[in-house]
Design a protein around this motif. Structure first.
Motif, PDB file in Angstrom:
ATOM      1  N   GLY A   5       0.825  -1.214   0.000  1.00  0.00           N
ATOM      2  CA  GLY A   5       0.000   0.000   0.000  1.00  0.00           C
ATOM      3  C   GLY A   5       0.854   1.257   0.000  1.00  0.00           C
ATOM      4  O   GLY A   5       0.626   2.172  -0.800  1.00  0.00           O
ATOM      5  N   SER A   6       1.854   1.308   0.883  1.00  0.00           N
ATOM      6  CA  SER A   6       2.718   2.495   0.968  1.00  0.00           C
ATOM      7  C   SER A   6       3.456   2.733  -0.346  1.00  0.00           C
ATOM      8  O   SER A   6       3.571   3.862  -0.821  1.00  0.00           O
ATOM      9  N   TYR A   7       3.959   1.646  -0.924  1.00  0.00           N
ATOM     10  CA  TYR A   7       4.703   1.778  -2.186  1.00  0.00           C
ATOM     11  C   TYR A   7       3.795   2.269  -3.324  1.00  0.00           C
ATOM     12  O   TYR A   7       4.200   3.089  -4.144  1.00  0.00           O
ATOM     13  N   ILE A   8       2.582   1.739  -3.374  1.00  0.00           N
ATOM     14  CA  ILE A   8       1.688   2.117  -4.477  1.00  0.00           C
ATOM     15  C   ILE A   8       1.310   3.598  -4.365  1.00  0.00           C
ATOM     16  O   ILE A   8       1.302   4.334  -5.361  1.00  0.00           O
ATOM     17  N   ARG A   9       1.048   4.053  -3.139  1.00  0.00           N
ATOM     18  CA  ARG A   9       0.734   5.483  -2.952  1.00  0.00           C
ATOM     19  C   ARG A   9       1.897   6.353  -3.402  1.00  0.00           C
ATOM     20  O   ARG A   9       1.705   7.361  -4.074  1.00  0.00           O
ATOM     21  N   GLU A  10       3.101   5.956  -3.034  1.00  0.00           N
ATOM     22  CA  GLU A  10       4.265   6.756  -3.421  1.00  0.00           C
ATOM     23  C   GLU A  10       4.488   6.715  -4.935  1.00  0.00           C
ATOM     24  O   GLU A  10       4.884   7.713  -5.544  1.00  0.00           O
ATOM     25  N   ALA A  11       4.213   5.577  -5.555  1.00  0.00           N
ATOM     26  CA  ALA A  11       4.361   5.476  -7.021  1.00  0.00           C
ATOM     27  C   ALA A  11       3.437   6.483  -7.705  1.00  0.00           C
ATOM     28  O   ALA A  11       3.822   7.127  -8.706  1.00  0.00           O
ATOM     29  N   ALA A  12       2.228   6.653  -7.161  1.00  0.00           N
ATOM     30  CA  ALA A  12       1.284   7.618  -7.760  1.00  0.00           C
ATOM     31  C   ALA A  12       1.817   9.036  -7.607  1.00  0.00           C
ATOM     32  O   ALA A  12       1.683   9.869  -8.525  1.00  0.00           O
ATOM     33  N   VAL A  13       2.446   9.321  -6.465  1.00  0.00           N
ATOM     34  CA  VAL A  13       3.030  10.654  -6.250  1.00  0.00           C
ATOM     35  C   VAL A  13       4.164  10.892  -7.251  1.00  0.00           C
ATOM     36  O   VAL A  13       4.267  11.966  -7.850  1.00  0.00           O
ATOM     37  N   ILE A  14       4.995   9.874  -7.440  1.00  0.00           N
ATOM     38  CA  ILE A  14       6.123  10.010  -8.382  1.00  0.00           C
ATOM     39  C   ILE A  14       5.600  10.302  -9.794  1.00  0.00           C
ATOM     40  O   ILE A  14       6.093  11.203 -10.472  1.00  0.00           O
ATOM     41  N   ALA A  15       4.591   9.555 -10.213  1.00  0.00           N
ATOM     42  CA  ALA A  15       4.044   9.757 -11.567  1.00  0.00           C
ATOM     43  C   ALA A  15       3.446  11.162 -11.709  1.00  0.00           C
ATOM     44  O   ALA A  15       3.654  11.831 -12.735  1.00  0.00           O
ATOM     45  N   ARG A  16       2.746  11.604 -10.682  1.00  0.00           N
ATOM     46  CA  ARG A  16       2.153  12.957 -10.738  1.00  0.00           C
ATOM     47  C   ARG A  16       3.234  14.024 -10.806  1.00  0.00           C
ATOM     48  O   ARG A  16       3.160  14.952 -11.607  1.00  0.00           O
ATOM     49  N   LYS A  17       4.263  13.876  -9.972  1.00  0.00           N
ATOM     50  CA  LYS A  17       5.343  14.886  -9.964  1.00  0.00           C
ATOM     51  C   LYS A  17       6.069  14.934 -11.299  1.00  0.00           C
ATOM     52  O   LYS A  17       6.531  15.986 -11.732  1.00  0.00           O
ATOM     53  N   ALA A  18       6.201  13.760 -11.924  1.00  0.00           N
ATOM     54  CA  ALA A  18       6.906  13.709 -13.223  1.00  0.00           C
ATOM     55  C   ALA A  18       5.983  14.140 -14.366  1.00  0.00           C
ATOM     56  O   ALA A  18       6.441  14.332 -15.491  1.00  0.00           O
ATOM     57  N   VAL A  19       4.703  14.261 -14.062  1.00  0.00           N
ATOM     58  CA  VAL A  19       3.676  14.538 -15.073  1.00  0.00           C
ATOM     59  C   VAL A  19       3.754  13.491 -16.196  1.00  0.00           C
ATOM     60  O   VAL A  19       3.768  13.823 -17.387  1.00  0.00           O
ATOM     61  N   VAL A  20       3.831  12.235 -15.774  1.00  0.00           N
ATOM     62  CA  VAL A  20       3.891  11.125 -16.734  1.00  0.00           C
ATOM     63  C   VAL A  20       2.782  10.146 -16.366  1.00  0.00           C
ATOM     64  O   VAL A  20       2.645   9.754 -15.195  1.00  0.00           O
ATOM     65  N   LYS A  21       1.992   9.771 -17.358  1.00  0.00           N
ATOM     66  CA  LYS A  21       0.975   8.740 -17.124  1.00  0.00           C
ATOM     67  C   LYS A  21       1.636   7.384 -17.357  1.00  0.00           C
ATOM     68  O   LYS A  21       2.036   7.068 -18.489  1.00  0.00           O
ATOM     69  N   ILE A  22       1.777   6.603 -16.294  1.00  0.00           N
ATOM     70  CA  ILE A  22       2.488   5.333 -16.462  1.00  0.00           C
ATOM     71  C   ILE A  22       1.545   4.257 -17.026  1.00  0.00           C
ATOM     72  O   ILE A  22       0.361   4.230 -16.715  1.00  0.00           O
ATOM     73  N   ALA A  23       2.139   3.405 -17.868  1.00  0.00           N
ATOM     74  CA  ALA A  23       1.347   2.332 -18.494  1.00  0.00           C
ATOM     75  C   ALA A  23       1.145   1.186 -17.519  1.00  0.00           C
ATOM     76  O   ALA A  23       0.065   0.597 -17.465  1.00  0.00           O
ATOM     77  N   ARG A  24       2.197   0.860 -16.755  1.00  0.00           N
ATOM     78  CA  ARG A  24       2.109  -0.288 -15.850  1.00  0.00           C
ATOM     79  C   ARG A  24       2.783   0.035 -14.521  1.00  0.00           C
ATOM     80  O   ARG A  24       3.722   0.836 -14.449  1.00  0.00           O
ATOM     81  N   LEU A  25       2.294  -0.635 -13.503  1.00  0.00           N
ATOM     82  CA  LEU A  25       2.927  -0.584 -12.198  1.00  0.00           C
ATOM     83  C   LEU A  25       3.233  -2.025 -11.791  1.00  0.00           C
ATOM     84  O   LEU A  25       2.324  -2.844 -11.656  1.00  0.00           O
ATOM     85  N   ASN A  26       4.528  -2.321 -11.638  1.00  0.00           N
ATOM     86  CA  ASN A  26       4.957  -3.663 -11.250  1.00  0.00           C
ATOM     87  C   ASN A  26       5.206  -3.660  -9.737  1.00  0.00           C
ATOM     88  O   ASN A  26       6.132  -3.007  -9.264  1.00  0.00           O
ATOM     89  N   VAL A  27       4.346  -4.375  -9.010  1.00  0.00           N
ATOM     90  CA  VAL A  27       4.401  -4.342  -7.538  1.00  0.00           C
ATOM     91  C   VAL A  27       5.386  -5.357  -6.957  1.00  0.00           C
ATOM     92  O   VAL A  27       5.359  -5.636  -5.753  1.00  0.00           O
ATOM     93  N   GLY A  28       6.260  -5.893  -7.808  1.00  0.00           N
ATOM     94  CA  GLY A  28       7.369  -6.710  -7.334  1.00  0.00           C
ATOM     95  C   GLY A  28       6.985  -8.086  -6.841  1.00  0.00           C
ATOM     96  O   GLY A  28       5.889  -8.599  -7.096  1.00  0.00           O
ATOM     97  N   GLY A  29       7.951  -8.675  -6.126  1.00  0.00           N
ATOM     98  CA  GLY A  29       7.711  -9.962  -5.478  1.00  0.00           C
ATOM     99  C   GLY A  29       7.505  -9.707  -3.997  1.00  0.00           C
ATOM    100  O   GLY A  29       6.876  -8.716  -3.626  1.00  0.00           O
ATOM    101  N   GLY A  30       8.034 -10.585  -3.182  1.00  0.00           N
ATOM    102  CA  GLY A  30       7.908 -10.400  -1.738  1.00  0.00           C
ATOM    103  C   GLY A  30       6.767 -11.168  -1.111  1.00  0.00           C
ATOM    104  O   GLY A  30       6.681 -11.251   0.117  1.00  0.00           O
ATOM    105  N   PHE A  31       5.872 -11.732  -1.928  1.00  0.00           N
ATOM    106  CA  PHE A  31       4.731 -12.490  -1.402  1.00  0.00           C
ATOM    107  C   PHE A  31       5.270 -13.657  -0.571  1.00  0.00           C
ATOM    108  O   PHE A  31       6.134 -14.403  -1.029  1.00  0.00           O
ATOM    109  N   PRO A  32       4.758 -13.814   0.647  1.00  0.00           N
ATOM    110  CA  PRO A  32       5.351 -14.791   1.560  1.00  0.00           C
ATOM    111  C   PRO A  32       4.994 -16.240   1.227  1.00  0.00           C
ATOM    112  O   PRO A  32       3.966 -16.508   0.598  1.00  0.00           O
TER     113      PRO A  32
END
Ligand SMILES: *Cc1c(COP(=O)(O)O)cnc(C)c1O
Length: 381
Positions: free
Chosen positions: A193-220
């Motif tokens: 959740g924290s990472y996804i919120r920050e990714a949205a902030v990064i995209a907004r600041k860059a004024v770039v509409k991102i095509a994909r968001l890769n939420v990585g691995g880490g699943f236990p």
């Protein structure tokens, strides 16, 4: 039930009839296929497999059979492996540091998705990767807790640097995306959740509409008695926060589980070589073998102990000091390992949840590490 048998009912059947002297890795194809379906049904986007966690061909083949169509690769070897076993699958080359030779190799193999976390590595990609239809995904990191291991220590740009990288990617004409890795064996959905919120902030600041968001691995995977991973809770958080944070600009989602897909499809049977001084147990496998990861993220305590006839030891569990077979004093499992008091030399100590980061880190140090392999219908002993 002779040696020619290729699929065993369960590890117990194999251990009691073969009495193996070397450690044995048991693989249950049905488990990896069921786990793949759980991801495919539950994750709100494309599921790719992080090959590094277990590059066994039997694993890749069963994932493909279950419907996995994408792979996260980190090296030329992994790219070639996937091209051979799954020629039509999507390959995401998500090791953010690559030599020029490695970049050229990936381009020649038709890889069209790359991650990046620094300006110098981005310049190399821009120079070598054809723009048309190729994605560059900017990897960032946050100081987030919840995982068993800090992945941000090596890779990931700061959020601030990620804004500049994303602008450069878009300006160069590549398909812009963002990626992160919350850290392996992450049991807290809020880390995503924290990472996804920050990714949205990064995209907004860059004024770039991102095509994909890769939420990585880490699943236990299932490592501690009673702590059964709640993958669906993680999927639900990812889905909800992606909509809340990006609104109408919600990107397509990708995940790249390694451990979460393969971890619970294997167990390892080790054997007690010696039992000294009432609480010092020497196994035929250890930190230099398939139990390497225990020294990084802690032991697995989902343990069964069988006598050589395949009967369960049922004595009271008490913490014991457990060593591996090599002559190096660091070859000791961390902390105390709960083992039954009626344990004896010659018994089998079986660890569940051993599919990830076990075969790949197994070494032949001191002449040990001759891991036998066997396929079973069920991992239940
Ligand atoms: C290692 C790695 C993964 C897989 O991590 P798990 O914790 O095994 O799910 C996924 N993506 C990247 C970029 C990695 O380096």
């Amino acid at each position: 039930m002779g040696l020619s048998k290729t699929i065993w009912t369960n590890p117990t059947e194999f251990l009691r009839s073969q009495n193996p002297e070397n450690p044995v890795l048991f693989f249950a194809p049905q488990v990896v296929q069921a786990t793949a379906r759980r991801f495919l049904n539950g994750f709100p986007g494309l599921v790719t497999y992080a090959v590094k966690s277990n590059p066994g061909e039997e694993v890749v083949e069963n994932l493909v059979a279950a419907g996995i169509r994408g792979f996260d690769c980190a090296s030329s070897f992994e790219i070639d492996l996937i091209r051979r076993l799954a020629p039509d699958a999507a390959i995401h080359y998500n090791n953010p540091v690559r030599s020029l030779t490695e970049i050229d190799h990936a381009v020649a193999r038709g890889v069209r998705s790359y991650s990046v976390d620094s300006a110098s590595e981005l310049a190399k990609l821009i120079a070598r990767v054809p723009v048309q239809g190729c994605e560059i995904s900017v990897r960032f990191k946050l100081p987030v807790a919840g995982a068993a291991y800090n992945f941000g220590a090596k890779f990931g740009a700061t959020a601030e640097a990620a804004v500049d990288l994303l602008k450069t990617v878009a300006k160069a004409g590549f398909i812009p995306s963002i990626t992160f890795h919350p850290g392996t064996q992450c049991t807290d959905p809020n880390a995503w959740g924290s990472y996804i919120r920050e990714a949205a902030v990064i995209a907004r600041k860059a004024v770039v509409k991102i095509a994909r968001l890769n939420v990585g691995g880490g699943f236990p995977n299932y490592r501690a008695v009673g702590v059964v991973p709640d993958l669906e809770a993680i999927f639900a958080t990812i889905n909800r926060v992606a909509s809340e944070s990006f609104g109408a600009d919600r990107p397509a989602l990708v995940c790249e589980p390694g451990r979460g897909l393969c971890g619970d499809a294997f167990c390892v049977a080790t054997r007690v070589k010696g039992f000294r001084d009432h609480n010092h147990v020497f196994l035929n496998d250890g930190i230099y073998g398939s139990l390497f990861e225990f020294s990084q993220i802690g032991i697995i305590d989902r343990i069964d102990v069988l006598d050589p006839q395949g009967n369960h030891r049922t004595g009271a569990l008490h913490g014991k000091i457990v060593f591996g077979p090599t002559c190096d004093s660091v070859d000791r499992l961390p902390g105390d390992v709960p083992l039954p008091d009626d344990l004896q030399e010659g018994d089998y100590v079986v660890f569940q949840g051993m599919g990830a980061y076990s075969t790949v880190t197994n070494s032949r140090f001191n002449g040990f590490g001759d891991l036998a392999r066997s396929t079973v219908l069920s991992l239940k002993l």
